[in-house]
Motif scaffolding. Structure first.
Motif, PDB file in Angstrom:
ATOM      1  N   ILE A 230      52.818 105.468  83.438  1.00  0.00           N
ATOM      2  CA  ILE A 230      51.855 104.988  83.551  1.00  0.00           C
ATOM      3  C   ILE A 230      52.340 104.761  85.083  1.00  0.00           C
ATOM      4  CG2 ILE A 230      50.252 103.166  83.527  1.00  0.00           C
ATOM      5  CD1 ILE A 230      49.464 103.785  80.690  1.00  0.00           C
ATOM      6  N   LEU A 231      51.826 104.834  86.287  1.00  0.00           N
ATOM      7  CA  LEU A 231      52.622 104.696  87.233  1.00  0.00           C
ATOM      8  C   LEU A 231      52.191 103.469  88.753  1.00  0.00           C
ATOM      9  CD1 LEU A 231      54.551 108.108  87.916  1.00  0.00           C
ATOM     10  CD2 LEU A 231      55.036 106.117  86.667  1.00  0.00           C
ATOM     11  N   ALA A 232      52.604 102.791  88.606  1.00  0.00           N
ATOM     12  CA  ALA A 232      51.938 101.572  89.922  1.00  0.00           C
ATOM     13  C   ALA A 232      53.187 101.161  91.276  1.00  0.00           C
ATOM     14  CB  ALA A 232      51.478 100.970  89.473  1.00  0.00           C
ATOM     15  N   ASP A 233      52.792 100.726  92.081  1.00  0.00           N
ATOM     16  CA  ASP A 233      53.147 100.846  92.835  1.00  0.00           C
ATOM     17  C   ASP A 233      54.923  99.459  92.894  1.00  0.00           C
ATOM     18  OD1 ASP A 233      52.805 102.729  94.944  1.00  0.00           O
ATOM     19  OD2 ASP A 233      51.367 101.156  96.260  1.00  0.00           O
ATOM     20  N   THR A 234      54.509  98.516  91.754  1.00  0.00           N
ATOM     21  CA  THR A 234      55.063  97.210  91.297  1.00  0.00           C
ATOM     22  C   THR A 234      54.723  96.946  89.978  1.00  0.00           C
ATOM     23  OG1 THR A 234      53.105  95.932  91.545  1.00  0.00           O
ATOM     24  CG2 THR A 234      54.175  96.067  93.635  1.00  0.00           C
ATOM     25  N   GLU A 235      55.919  96.718  89.150  1.00  0.00           N
ATOM     26  CA  GLU A 235      55.522  96.448  87.639  1.00  0.00           C
ATOM     27  C   GLU A 235      54.368  95.521  87.371  1.00  0.00           C
ATOM     28  OE1 GLU A 235      58.192  95.736  83.623  1.00  0.00           O
ATOM     29  OE2 GLU A 235      59.157  95.213  85.449  1.00  0.00           O
ATOM     30  N   ALA A 240      48.914  95.665  84.657  1.00  0.00           N
ATOM     31  CA  ALA A 240      47.179  95.445  84.980  1.00  0.00           C
ATOM     32  C   ALA A 240      46.872  97.011  84.667  1.00  0.00           C
ATOM     33  CB  ALA A 240      46.974  95.602  86.745  1.00  0.00           C
ATOM     34  N   LYS A 241      47.007  98.413  85.221  1.00  0.00           N
ATOM     35  CA  LYS A 241      46.612  99.576  84.950  1.00  0.00           C
ATOM     36  C   LYS A 241      46.344  99.902  83.779  1.00  0.00           C
ATOM     37  CE  LYS A 241      47.487 104.250  86.176  1.00  0.00           C
ATOM     38  NZ  LYS A 241      48.059 105.511  87.560  1.00  0.00           N
ATOM     39  N   ALA A 242      47.571  99.680  83.213  1.00  0.00           N
ATOM     40  CA  ALA A 242      47.939 100.292  81.911  1.00  0.00           C
ATOM     41  C   ALA A 242      46.129  99.903  80.927  1.00  0.00           C
ATOM     42  CB  ALA A 242      49.381  99.919  80.771  1.00  0.00           C
ATOM     43  N   ASP A 243      46.457  97.688  81.245  1.00  0.00           N
ATOM     44  CA  ASP A 243      45.407  97.189  80.241  1.00  0.00           C
ATOM     45  C   ASP A 243      44.393  97.759  80.945  1.00  0.00           C
ATOM     46  OD1 ASP A 243      44.641  94.779  78.909  1.00  0.00           O
ATOM     47  OD2 ASP A 243      43.581  94.063  80.294  1.00  0.00           O
ATOM     48  N   ARG A 244      43.733  98.260  82.379  1.00  0.00           N
ATOM     49  CA  ARG A 244      42.326  98.959  82.370  1.00  0.00           C
ATOM     50  C   ARG A 244      41.885  99.894  81.249  1.00  0.00           C
ATOM     51  NH1 ARG A 244      44.088  97.259  87.301  1.00  0.00           N
ATOM     52  NH2 ARG A 244      44.396  99.732  87.968  1.00  0.00           N
ATOM     53  N   ILE A 245      43.305 100.664  81.533  1.00  0.00           N
ATOM     54  CA  ILE A 245      43.374 101.473  80.458  1.00  0.00           C
ATOM     55  C   ILE A 245      42.780 101.618  79.020  1.00  0.00           C
ATOM     56  CG2 ILE A 245      44.676 103.798  79.564  1.00  0.00           C
ATOM     57  CD1 ILE A 245      45.893 103.878  82.178  1.00  0.00           C
ATOM     58  N   LEU A 246      43.972 100.530  78.399  1.00  0.00           N
ATOM     59  CA  LEU A 246      43.203 100.201  77.226  1.00  0.00           C
ATOM     60  C   LEU A 246      41.472 100.249  76.942  1.00  0.00           C
ATOM     61  CD1 LEU A 246      43.956  99.656  74.027  1.00  0.00           C
ATOM     62  CD2 LEU A 246      44.775  97.333  75.033  1.00  0.00           C
ATOM     63  N   GLN A 247      41.249  98.770  77.801  1.00  0.00           N
ATOM     64  CA  GLN A 247      39.717  98.656  78.231  1.00  0.00           C
ATOM     65  C   GLN A 247      38.733  99.926  78.627  1.00  0.00           C
ATOM     66  OE1 GLN A 247      39.531  95.588  77.076  1.00  0.00           O
ATOM     67  NE2 GLN A 247      41.781  95.716  76.497  1.00  0.00           N
ATOM     68  N   ARG A 248      39.459 100.434  78.934  1.00  0.00           N
ATOM     69  CA  ARG A 248      38.476 101.973  79.325  1.00  0.00           C
ATOM     70  C   ARG A 248      38.253 102.501  77.591  1.00  0.00           C
ATOM     71  NH1 ARG A 248      40.796 102.402  84.535  1.00  0.00           N
ATOM     72  NH2 ARG A 248      41.620 104.109  83.768  1.00  0.00           N
ATOM     73  N   ALA A 249      39.310 102.321  77.505  1.00  0.00           N
ATOM     74  CA  ALA A 249      39.747 103.469  75.791  1.00  0.00           C
ATOM     75  C   ALA A 249      38.896 103.121  75.119  1.00  0.00           C
ATOM     76  CB  ALA A 249      41.560 103.518  75.505  1.00  0.00           C
ATOM     77  N   SER A 309      50.307 109.615  72.082  1.00  0.00           N
ATOM     78  CA  SER A 309      49.881 108.679  72.554  1.00  0.00           C
ATOM     79  C   SER A 309      50.534 107.199  73.040  1.00  0.00           C
ATOM     80  CB  SER A 309      49.085 108.022  71.816  1.00  0.00           C
ATOM     81  OG  SER A 309      49.905 107.363  70.143  1.00  0.00           O
ATOM     82  N   THR A 310      51.905 107.211  73.803  1.00  0.00           N
ATOM     83  CA  THR A 310      52.069 105.971  74.189  1.00  0.00           C
ATOM     84  C   THR A 310      53.027 106.226  75.345  1.00  0.00           C
ATOM     85  OG1 THR A 310      54.283 106.971  72.520  1.00  0.00           O
ATOM     86  CG2 THR A 310      53.117 105.574  71.938  1.00  0.00           C
ATOM     87  N   SER A 311      53.376 105.367  76.557  1.00  0.00           N
ATOM     88  CA  SER A 311      53.264 106.037  77.584  1.00  0.00           C
ATOM     89  C   SER A 311      54.983 104.363  78.007  1.00  0.00           C
ATOM     90  CB  SER A 311      52.220 104.540  78.308  1.00  0.00           C
ATOM     91  OG  SER A 311      50.888 105.231  78.046  1.00  0.00           O
ATOM     92  N   LEU A 312      55.510 105.206  78.953  1.00  0.00           N
ATOM     93  CA  LEU A 312      56.766 104.022  79.891  1.00  0.00           C
ATOM     94  C   LEU A 312      55.324 103.703  80.678  1.00  0.00           C
ATOM     95  CD1 LEU A 312      59.683 106.473  79.903  1.00  0.00           C
ATOM     96  CD2 LEU A 312      58.716 104.657  78.859  1.00  0.00           C
ATOM     97  N   VAL A 313      55.486 102.341  81.052  1.00  0.00           N
ATOM     98  CA  VAL A 313      54.296 101.627  82.252  1.00  0.00           C
ATOM     99  C   VAL A 313      56.098 100.826  83.253  1.00  0.00           C
ATOM    100  CG1 VAL A 313      52.660 100.209  82.221  1.00  0.00           C
ATOM    101  CG2 VAL A 313      53.442 101.200  80.360  1.00  0.00           C
ATOM    102  N   GLY A 314      55.742 101.707  84.208  1.00  0.00           N
ATOM    103  CA  GLY A 314      56.345 101.030  85.804  1.00  0.00           C
ATOM    104  C   GLY A 314      55.888 101.442  87.218  1.00  0.00           C
ATOM    105  N   THR A 315      56.833 101.123  87.669  1.00  0.00           N
ATOM    106  CA  THR A 315      57.357 101.901  89.203  1.00  0.00           C
ATOM    107  C   THR A 315      58.159 103.111  89.128  1.00  0.00           C
ATOM    108  OG1 THR A 315      59.729 101.109  89.671  1.00  0.00           O
ATOM    109  CG2 THR A 315      56.789  99.679  90.244  1.00  0.00           C
ATOM    110  N   PRO A 316      57.818 104.418  89.681  1.00  0.00           N
ATOM    111  CA  PRO A 316      57.790 105.868  89.126  1.00  0.00           C
ATOM    112  C   PRO A 316      59.158 105.679  89.269  1.00  0.00           C
ATOM    113  CG  PRO A 316      56.848 105.597  91.030  1.00  0.00           C
ATOM    114  CD  PRO A 316      56.278 104.000  91.042  1.00  0.00           C
ATOM    115  N   ASP A 317      60.445 104.516  90.090  1.00  0.00           N
ATOM    116  CA  ASP A 317      61.470 104.373  89.994  1.00  0.00           C
ATOM    117  C   ASP A 317      62.194 103.908  88.431  1.00  0.00           C
ATOM    118  OD1 ASP A 317      62.720 105.016  92.259  1.00  0.00           O
ATOM    119  OD2 ASP A 317      62.322 102.983  93.126  1.00  0.00           O
TER     120      ASP A 317
END
Length: 374
Positions: A230-235, A240-249, A309-317
């Motif tokens: 799960i990638l975004a421009d900032t950690e 926050a994106k991960a939380d949205r994914i969880l709520q949609r799931a 079903s497990t993720s690494l969450v953060g910026t691409p770096d």
């Protein structure tokens, strides 16, 4: 060692957060996914297998017909096709595709799903049958003269295939399964052993077990790890994106369409999954929602860890650096797929894969100097 990236092509657009609509086989979705993965620098794509799903080898034939260099990881379940025929099918496609075939052996841990295809063996019996199956497949691929085979599950008299794998190294065999019976068979047969996205400690333990099992056969398998980055421009934005994914799931599971998706793809209940791999992911989830540097377990906990079903969450770096940690443990292949299958695959190819390749190359260049200093 060069790192390999494997993506995922489903038969239609769906995930834990996207309800399936349309036909069970969407050629448009498959074609779009194939183009995104090939253009994004993925080495291979996984084509999954389930007792109710379209047939993976045939889907693979379509994918190779619309791509030029993208390789396949065809999920295949032993026991329903004669091993001699399966060997010839895979070798034939290997020739027609220009040497782009590998096979992912999934013996299966869900008795209910296996029964849908008429299989009522116990799990340990299934793995014993898988071992015989792969013995025969490899003989079909390599034997220069007819062979006989006498086992508990198969008897072959004068088996022989005129079509062999196209490349000198043959067709790579990926292998999944975490039970004791699976580990023993993997040690004998796996070219690449596939793990789900576990903690650093769990991965290190499993790699040690597989290497010990393989040592007895004089083999040295490689290792693959499956993750849902799960990638975004900032950690902060990534979490926050991960939380949205969880709520949609959660919302999708509560809906009628979600129930259909669950019934098709994840029949195991959260309270007691039938396979050891799911139990291991749930054991990790029980330790917390965020583990190690940035391993996120909440989708595994929600779904009963019925798959990757497990993720690494953060910026691409940040995610690339966490993947490098797994590389240092011995992982040289990463199977990555997103919760938005097409969009995420595009971002992985643009933002993540090049970063991981750069880090791995730098690590490998530095390795001789580290060894010399020691």
């Amino acid at each position: 060692m060069p790192v390999e990236f494997i993506g995922y092509i489903g038969n239609f657009n769906a995930s834990e957060t996207i309800a399936r609509s349309g036909p069970i086989i969407s050629r448009e979705h498959i074609a779009a996914a194939a183009a995104i993965h090939e253009n994004g620098g993925f080495d291979r794509v996984l084509l999954a297998f389930h007792s109710t799903s379209p047939e993976s080898i045939l889907v693979g034939q379509y994918v190779t017909s619309i791509t030029r260099k993208l390789k396949l990881m065809i999920a295949h379940r032993p026991g329903f096709t004669a091993p001699t025929l399966a060997a010839r099918q895979l070798a034939t496609l290997d020739h027609l595709s220009g040497g782009r075939v590998s096979v992912h052996i999934i013996t299966g841990g869900n008795d209910q799903e296996l029964a849908q295809d008429g299989d009522h063996l116990t799990k340990d019996e299934r793995y014993a049958r898988t071992s015989e199956y792969l013995d025969i497949v490899r003989k079909e691929w390599t034997s220069e003269k007819p062979f006989d085979f006498e086992g508990k599950y198969y008897r072959i008299a004068g088996g022989f295939s005129e079509v062999k794998p196209r490349g000198q190294d043959g067709i790579p065999v990926y292998f999944g399964g975490s039970s004791d019976a699976a580990i023993a068979v993997a040690g004998k047969h796996a070219d690449i052993y596939a793990l789900w996205g576990e903690t650093y400690a769990q991965v290190a333990e499993t790699i040690q077990r597989i290497r010990a099992a393989a040592d007895a056969h004089g083999r040295a398998p490689r290792f693959s790890l499956s993750l849902r980055p799960i990638l975004a421009d900032t950690e902060e934005a990534a979490w926050a994106k991960a939380d949205r994914i969880l709520q949609r799931a959660k919302a999708l599971r509560a809906s009628a369409s979600g129930e259909r998706l669950i019934n098709v793809n994840a029949k195991n209940g959260v309270s007691g999954p039938p396979n050891e791999g799911s139990r291991r992911l749930l054991a990790a989830a029980a330790q917390g929602a965020r583990l190690d540097k940035r391993l996120w377990t909440e989708i595994a906990a929600l779904t009963g860890a019925s798959g990757n079903s497990t993720s690494l969450v953060g910026t691409p770096d940040q995610v690339a650096e966490a993947m490098l940690d797994y590389y240092d443990l011995g992982v040289t292949t990463f199977l990555i797929r997103g919760f938005d299958p097409l969009e995420d695959a595009f971002h992985y190819g643009r933002d993540l894969i090049p970063r991981v390749r750069t880090l791995v190359a730098a690590r490998d260049r530095a390795a001789p100097h580290v060894q010399a200093a020691e």
